[in-house]
Structure formats: C-alpha cells, structure tokens
Enzyme design. Sequence first.
Site, short mmCIF file in Angstrom:
data_model
loop_
_atom_site.label_atom_id
_atom_site.label_comp_id
_atom_site.label_asym_id
_atom_site.label_seq_id
_atom_site.Cartn_x
_atom_site.Cartn_y
_atom_site.Cartn_z
N CYS A 136 0.83 -1.20 0.00
CA CYS A 136 0.00 0.00 0.00
C CYS A 136 0.87 1.25 0.00
CB CYS A 136 -0.94 0.00 1.21
SG CYS A 136 -2.02 1.44 1.28
N CYS A 139 -0.50 4.07 2.17
CA CYS A 139 -0.29 3.86 3.60
C CYS A 139 1.16 4.13 4.00
CB CYS A 139 -0.62 2.42 3.98
SG CYS A 139 -2.25 1.85 3.44
N ASP A 140 2.11 3.67 3.19
CA ASP A 140 3.50 3.62 3.64
C ASP A 140 4.47 4.46 2.83
OD1 ASP A 140 2.73 1.78 5.60
OD2 ASP A 140 2.93 0.11 4.20
#
Length: 311
Positions: A136, A139-140
Amino acid sequence: MEREVRDIVIIGTGPAGYTAAIYTGRANLNPLVIDGYQPGGQLMITSEIENFPGFPEGIAGPELMGRMRDQAAKFNAEFVFGSVTEADLSRRPFCLTLEDGSEVLARSVIIATGANAKWLGIESEDRYRGRGVSACATCDGFFFRDSTVFVIGGGDTAMEEALYLTKFASRVVLVHRREEFRSSKIMSLRASKNPKITTMLSRTVDEILGDGQKVTGIRLKHVETGELEELPCDGVFMAIGHAPNAQMFAGQIETDDYGYIVTKKASTETSVAGVFACGDVQDYTYRQAVTAVGTGCMAAVDAERFLESIR
C-alpha cells in the site's frame, strides 16, 4: 428448544467491522461479531499508522485495532472467535455456519470480511513485511522519502502506486514479468513520462534482501535467460492485485467481475435485503482504514433502519 436469532451479526473485525459494532452496540442491538481468520484485519500487520485522524504522533496498527475492539465491547458487542465457512442467505433468518460446525441465525448481516493483498509467496517477503515490504503506497509511501523503491506489477494498480511513490522516493523502479505492461495506455504513458520512474521488464523477484531489520536490496531473475541481478533499494511494494474475502457468499449475492460485493449507490445495501457490506470487501478504489470506518458506520445505520422496518 428454539435457537436464538440475533438481530445483527457482523462478520469481520477490521476497521469497518469494529466501527459497525460500535454503532450497532450504541443502538442497543447487541451485535454478535465474528472475528474472522485474522482478528483486527490487515492493520494487525501494520507497524505504524500516521494518517489516521486523531493520532498526530502515529499509532501502531495492533494498538488502534485493540482500542476499537475495546470500544465496541464497551457497548456490549459480543465477540466470537472463528470464521464463517458457509452462509445461507436464501432463508430467513439468515444462517451462518462457523468453522467448528456451529450455526448462527441472524435477522440482518453486515459483511466486513475485507480483502487481502496478493503476495508473491516467498519467505523473505514475509520476513520484511512492514520493514520495507508493503502492498500500500498510500499507507506507507511517506516513510520512503529520498529513497529507492521497487514496485512489482504490470497493471494500472502498479502504475498508480509507482506514480504516488514519486511524491516521496527519489527513484521508483517498475518490475514486470512480461515484455509489456498490461496497464491502460494512459496510465503507462503517465508513468513513462515521469523522470523518477524506470522500468525493468521480463523479470521476476527471486529474493528480497535485508540485514535482518529492514530491506536493503532486491534480487531479480530474468524470465528468459535466468540471469540473477542484485540491486540496492530501501523498499519493495507489491502491486499485483487484491482478492476480496467473499467466497462464502458466492452465487448468493451480487459481486463484480473481481469478486467484490456490489452495494447500492450511496448505501451499503447488497442485492439481498437485510445484508450489508462495508470496508474493503466492497471497496476496490480507496482501501483505507478511514474509508472502511466510514462505510462501517453506514452499514450500521442501514442495518438499524432495516431492522426497524421489519419489526
């Protein structure tokens, strides 16, 4: 003796399932929540979350899920460990069979079973998941400022991940096993025009390299020649797709071509009255914890209104 029929059963305990449990619990519906095979969902393997509102210093995924679970329990949500192996949505009340063979009857059901990122299945991928290996970018990606990262995949998702990562990384390498990408022309064009993105075709991942604590490189294998090549990097992002966890409802509820549960516009209602879906099992676009929380709230409100209509 007549078996108990629950007003509402929630299947799954990620952000969507926990939120639905909080809302239905506060509505005095005494929800029964079935944990699923991974209580807490995908965030249980996320070491740090920095984009969830209300936590400016960030929070570990397991801690956030633990807090959500405690909050749901505070409002009398009842949790059952296990997974649903079969579901009969053709009868009223609905009948759900758990892996231990027990059955649960419900007047309404909220499906929050999520989706799983597809992984390569190599041991080093598991070893460094959350320590340089991710599925992701949204997300990261923030953790890879001024870094070199590899994105594995050849579809639109891979292009989107690569383009997003250029906001942070200094270099993004797209790796695909075929000689050509299978992404749409417009997405391929956007990626090719970005000076931070380079491509390596006809290659597969042989190994993800690390120092025991974090990713330090990647070993690629040329599909035709078998030649191995080790390259330094700081992160590896898998972008080979997601698979929704909706197999137990196959043939009983409307899904799209990829297996995601179809919900009505501006609603979490499915094709079966009294059955609602929220989170990643019906959202193939955003796949974020905050959007899962939003649809979990929607499903709870929709279910409450449905129950009122049949009393």
